[in-house]
Design an enzyme around this catalytic site. Structure first.
Site, PDB file in Angstrom:
ATOM      1  N   GLU A 248      10.986   6.033  19.743  1.00 45.77           N
ATOM      2  CA  GLU A 248      10.049   7.133  19.528  1.00 45.77           C
ATOM      3  C   GLU A 248       9.406   7.518  20.857  1.00 45.77           C
ATOM      4  O   GLU A 248       9.040   6.616  21.621  1.00 45.77           O
ATOM      5  CB  GLU A 248       8.977   6.730  18.515  1.00 45.77           C
ATOM      6  CG  GLU A 248       9.568   6.468  17.128  1.00 45.77           C
ATOM      7  CD  GLU A 248       8.521   6.065  16.078  1.00 45.77           C
ATOM      8  OE1 GLU A 248       7.316   6.165  16.360  1.00 45.77           O
ATOM      9  OE2 GLU A 248       8.936   5.651  14.998  1.00 45.77           O
TER      10      GLU A 248
ATOM     11  N   THR B 131       0.826  -1.216   0.000  1.00 42.80           N
ATOM     12  CA  THR B 131       0.000   0.000   0.000  1.00 42.80           C
ATOM     13  C   THR B 131       0.857   1.261   0.000  1.00 42.80           C
ATOM     14  O   THR B 131       0.653   2.178  -0.805  1.00 42.80           O
ATOM     15  CB  THR B 131      -0.908   0.012   1.254  1.00 42.80           C
ATOM     16  OG1 THR B 131      -1.719  -1.155   1.248  1.00 42.80           O
ATOM     17  CG2 THR B 131      -1.797   1.234   1.260  1.00 42.80           C
TER      18      THR B 131
ATOM     19  N   HIS C  36       6.492  10.546  13.297  1.00 51.16           N
ATOM     20  CA  HIS C  36       5.616   9.424  12.939  1.00 51.16           C
ATOM     21  C   HIS C  36       4.225   9.962  12.545  1.00 51.16           C
ATOM     22  O   HIS C  36       3.199   9.553  13.089  1.00 51.16           O
ATOM     23  CB  HIS C  36       5.506   8.416  14.087  1.00 51.16           C
ATOM     24  CG  HIS C  36       5.094   7.046  13.608  1.00 51.16           C
ATOM     25  ND1 HIS C  36       5.552   5.885  14.160  1.00 51.16           N
ATOM     26  CD2 HIS C  36       4.262   6.652  12.595  1.00 51.16           C
ATOM     27  CE1 HIS C  36       5.015   4.837  13.538  1.00 51.16           C
ATOM     28  NE2 HIS C  36       4.231   5.287  12.579  1.00 51.16           N
TER      29      HIS C  36
ATOM     30  N   ARG D  23       9.380   1.500   9.536  1.00 53.42           N
ATOM     31  CA  ARG D  23       9.601   1.390  10.981  1.00 53.42           C
ATOM     32  C   ARG D  23      11.080   1.661  11.230  1.00 53.42           C
ATOM     33  O   ARG D  23      11.927   1.295  10.404  1.00 53.42           O
ATOM     34  CB  ARG D  23       9.241  -0.013  11.508  1.00 53.42           C
ATOM     35  CG  ARG D  23       7.758  -0.252  11.698  1.00 53.42           C
ATOM     36  CD  ARG D  23       7.161   0.574  12.846  1.00 53.42           C
ATOM     37  NE  ARG D  23       5.717   0.367  13.000  1.00 53.42           N
ATOM     38  CZ  ARG D  23       4.770   1.067  12.392  1.00 53.42           C
ATOM     39  NH1 ARG D  23       5.101   2.040  11.555  1.00 53.42           N
ATOM     40  NH2 ARG D  23       3.485   0.816  12.609  1.00 53.42           N
TER      41      ARG D  23
HETATM   42  P1  NDP Z   1       1.891  -4.034   2.767  1.00 54.67           P
HETATM   43  O1  NDP Z   1       1.745  -5.337   3.443  1.00 54.67           O
HETATM   44  O2  NDP Z   1       0.790  -3.532   1.906  1.00 54.67           O
HETATM   45  O3  NDP Z   1       3.214  -4.056   1.842  1.00 54.67           O
HETATM   46  C1  NDP Z   1       4.452  -4.525   2.281  1.00 54.67           C
HETATM   47  C2  NDP Z   1       5.419  -4.606   1.087  1.00 54.67           C
HETATM   48  O4  NDP Z   1       6.732  -4.889   1.601  1.00 54.67           O
HETATM   49  C3  NDP Z   1       5.081  -5.709   0.094  1.00 54.67           C
HETATM   50  O5  NDP Z   1       5.250  -5.224  -1.218  1.00 54.67           O
HETATM   51  C4  NDP Z   1       6.138  -6.787   0.394  1.00 54.67           C
HETATM   52  O6  NDP Z   1       6.553  -7.525  -0.727  1.00 54.67           O
HETATM   53  C5  NDP Z   1       7.297  -5.921   0.809  1.00 54.67           C
HETATM   54  N1  NDP Z   1       8.293  -6.671   1.569  1.00 54.67           N
HETATM   55  C6  NDP Z   1       8.139  -7.392   2.694  1.00 54.67           C
HETATM   56  N2  NDP Z   1       9.317  -7.936   3.078  1.00 54.67           N
HETATM   57  C7  NDP Z   1      10.226  -7.532   2.152  1.00 54.67           C
HETATM   58  C8  NDP Z   1      11.610  -7.751   1.983  1.00 54.67           C
HETATM   59  N3  NDP Z   1      12.298  -8.521   2.824  1.00 54.67           N
HETATM   60  N4  NDP Z   1      12.231  -7.163   0.917  1.00 54.67           N
HETATM   61  C9  NDP Z   1      11.546  -6.400   0.040  1.00 54.67           C
HETATM   62  N5  NDP Z   1      10.227  -6.151   0.155  1.00 54.67           N
HETATM   63  C10 NDP Z   1       9.580  -6.722   1.191  1.00 54.67           C
HETATM   64  O7  NDP Z   1       2.216  -2.985   3.904  1.00 54.67           O
HETATM   65  P2  NDP Z   1       1.932  -1.406   3.919  1.00 54.67           P
HETATM   66  O8  NDP Z   1       2.472  -0.808   2.684  1.00 54.67           O
HETATM   67  O9  NDP Z   1       0.525  -1.128   4.303  1.00 54.67           O
HETATM   68  O10 NDP Z   1       2.807  -0.966   5.190  1.00 54.67           O
HETATM   69  C11 NDP Z   1       4.180  -1.281   5.258  1.00 54.67           C
HETATM   70  C12 NDP Z   1       4.717  -0.889   6.616  1.00 54.67           C
HETATM   71  O11 NDP Z   1       4.813   0.520   6.689  1.00 54.67           O
HETATM   72  C13 NDP Z   1       3.813  -1.272   7.794  1.00 54.67           C
HETATM   73  O12 NDP Z   1       4.063  -2.594   8.222  1.00 54.67           O
HETATM   74  C14 NDP Z   1       4.181  -0.257   8.838  1.00 54.67           C
HETATM   75  O13 NDP Z   1       5.244  -0.747   9.630  1.00 54.67           O
HETATM   76  C15 NDP Z   1       4.649   0.941   8.028  1.00 54.67           C
HETATM   77  N6  NDP Z   1       3.676   2.050   8.039  1.00 54.67           N
HETATM   78  C16 NDP Z   1       4.090   3.262   8.509  1.00 54.67           C
HETATM   79  C17 NDP Z   1       3.216   4.331   8.532  1.00 54.67           C
HETATM   80  C18 NDP Z   1       3.649   5.668   9.056  1.00 54.67           C
HETATM   81  O14 NDP Z   1       2.832   6.374   9.625  1.00 54.67           O
HETATM   82  N7  NDP Z   1       4.890   6.061   8.890  1.00 54.67           N
HETATM   83  C19 NDP Z   1       1.808   4.192   8.080  1.00 54.67           C
HETATM   84  C20 NDP Z   1       1.498   2.874   7.576  1.00 54.67           C
HETATM   85  C21 NDP Z   1       2.409   1.853   7.560  1.00 54.67           C
HETATM   86  P3  NDP Z   1       5.610  -8.611  -1.457  1.00 54.67           P
HETATM   87  O15 NDP Z   1       4.496  -7.789  -2.073  1.00 54.67           O
HETATM   88  O16 NDP Z   1       6.467  -9.189  -2.503  1.00 54.67           O
HETATM   89  O17 NDP Z   1       5.131  -9.537  -0.391  1.00 54.67           O
END
Ligand code: NDP
Length: 308
Positions: free
Chosen positions: A255, A145, A274, A226
């Site tokens: 944080e 996302t 954040h 994170r």
């Molecule tokens: P999603 O689950 O939608 O997407 C995660 C993506 O990361 C996927 O494309 C996945 O790949 C990829 N991924 C996972 N592991 C690896 C790896 N080892 N190497 C490369 N790519 C990898 O999560 P979101 O986008 O919704 O959120 C991601 C994170 O962002 C959350 O877990 C949260 O910690 C953080 N976040 C922070 C926010 C803020 O306020 N700053 C707000 C929202 C989220 P694949 O598609 O191939 O599985």
């Protein structure tokens, strides 16, 4: 059927708990605002914080108002029979716009001028410092996302977009998608590297000395995922030695970021608290997720965004 959904008071760090309670007025279960010591009668909980007391509270379902659920103990929840859902899917626009803002600020010098404003200082950056995003490239690490929200906006700004994900299938607005194993070579080309992966055992310290050293000396690292996905000590070192050109950081190992962190004082670093996903519409998005999962539960369907 659920009888009572508690809205944990910790959500107050993100929106008024009453706003979510009122937005859920139309669902069957009672919805009330609760604290950790007052979970009696709740079979579901919508929360920001995690507390071990949740395991003792007869809950069937916990919904995290964040996408990141790294602080929840998956094994303990599973053995207690508590389902955990998260809020992935709702942050692509807000985080995408925040990241576009960071990149625009570095390109156009906006944070530099805002800093000078405090001293009433009329001082242009050197002629060769400003640039335009349309001539630059971005590597988005993680294409869920958040990553897709970033990629769509970067593409709209005319940037050359590449990305990294575990399963390297084509993604809209991303020119080339590389597998995780090619992270180091992929970040090496980009002016901006944006980290948008969840914190897991596999991604802790994903960006460390080796990756920072591989990056361009004018590269800007952006972390909206994170704090622990990045080796913060290695980052400070890379910024102090000029290994990379700058950073924009929304998340940190600790944080709030401690007052004595060197990151606060660096001219080429933007620190946000954040807040990348913040929007006044946040509670409505959570209400939509919760309402949909109440419906699914009533209809015997699997819950959306289920983690445990
Ligand atoms: P999603 O689950 O939608 O997407 C995660 C993506 O990361 C996927 O494309 C996945 O790949 C990829 N991924 C996972 N592991 C690896 C790896 N080892 N190497 C490369 N790519 C990898 O999560 P979101 O986008 O919704 O959120 C991601 C994170 O962002 C959350 O877990 C949260 O910690 C953080 N976040 C922070 C926010 C803020 O306020 N700053 C707000 C929202 C989220 P694949 O598609 O191939 O599985």
């Amino acid at each position: 059927m659920l009888s009572t959904i508690g809205i944990h008071e910790s959500v107050g760090a993100v929106f008024r708990p009453e706003a979510l309670r009122d937005a859920l007025e139309d669902i069957d279960p009672d919805v009330r605002i609760v604290s950790t010591g007052d979970l009696g009668g709740c079979d579901a909980l919508v929360t920001l914080a995690y507390d071990n007391a949740f395991l003792e509270a007869d809950l069937e379902w916990i919904h995290s108002i964040q996408a990141g659920v790294d602080r929840f103990p998956f094994d303990a929840l599973e053995s207690t029979g508590i389902t955990l859902t998260n809020s992935t899917g709702i942050h692509g626009d807000a985080v995408g716009e925040t990241v576009a803002g960071y990149m625009l600020s570095f390109a156009r010098g906006l944070h530099h001028y805002r800093d000078n404003e405090a001293d009433h200082e009329w001082d242009r950056q050197d002629w060769d410092v400003p640039f335009t995003l349309g001539e630059e490239s971005v590597c988005v690490v993680g294409l869920g996302t958040l990553g897709r929200g970033v990629a769509a906006r970067a593409d709209a700004l005319g940037m050359d977009v590449v990305g990294v994900k575990r399963t390297p299938i084509p993604v809209d607005h991303v020119g080339t998608v590389y597998p995780s194993g090619e992270l180091k070579t992929t970040v090496a080309e980009a002016r901006f590297v944006v980290v948008t992966v969840p914190l897991t055992d596999r991604t802790e310290g994903l960006i460390g000395t080796a990756e920072l050293s591989a990056m361009r000396s004018d590269a800007v690292l952006i972390n909206v995922a994170r704090g622990r996905v990045l080796d913060q000590t290695a980052l400070v070192d890379a910024l102090e030695t000029g290994t990379i050109g700058g950073a924009a950081l929304d998340v940190f190992e600790t944080e709030p970021l401690p007052a004595d962190s060197p990151l606060w004082g660096m001219e080429n670093v933007i620190v946000t608290p954040h807040a990348a996903a913040a929007t006044g519409a946040y509670y409505r998005r959570i209400a939509t997720l919760v309402r949909e999962n109440v419906r699914r539960r009533d209809d015997g369907e699997g819950l959306a965004n289920r983690v445990v």
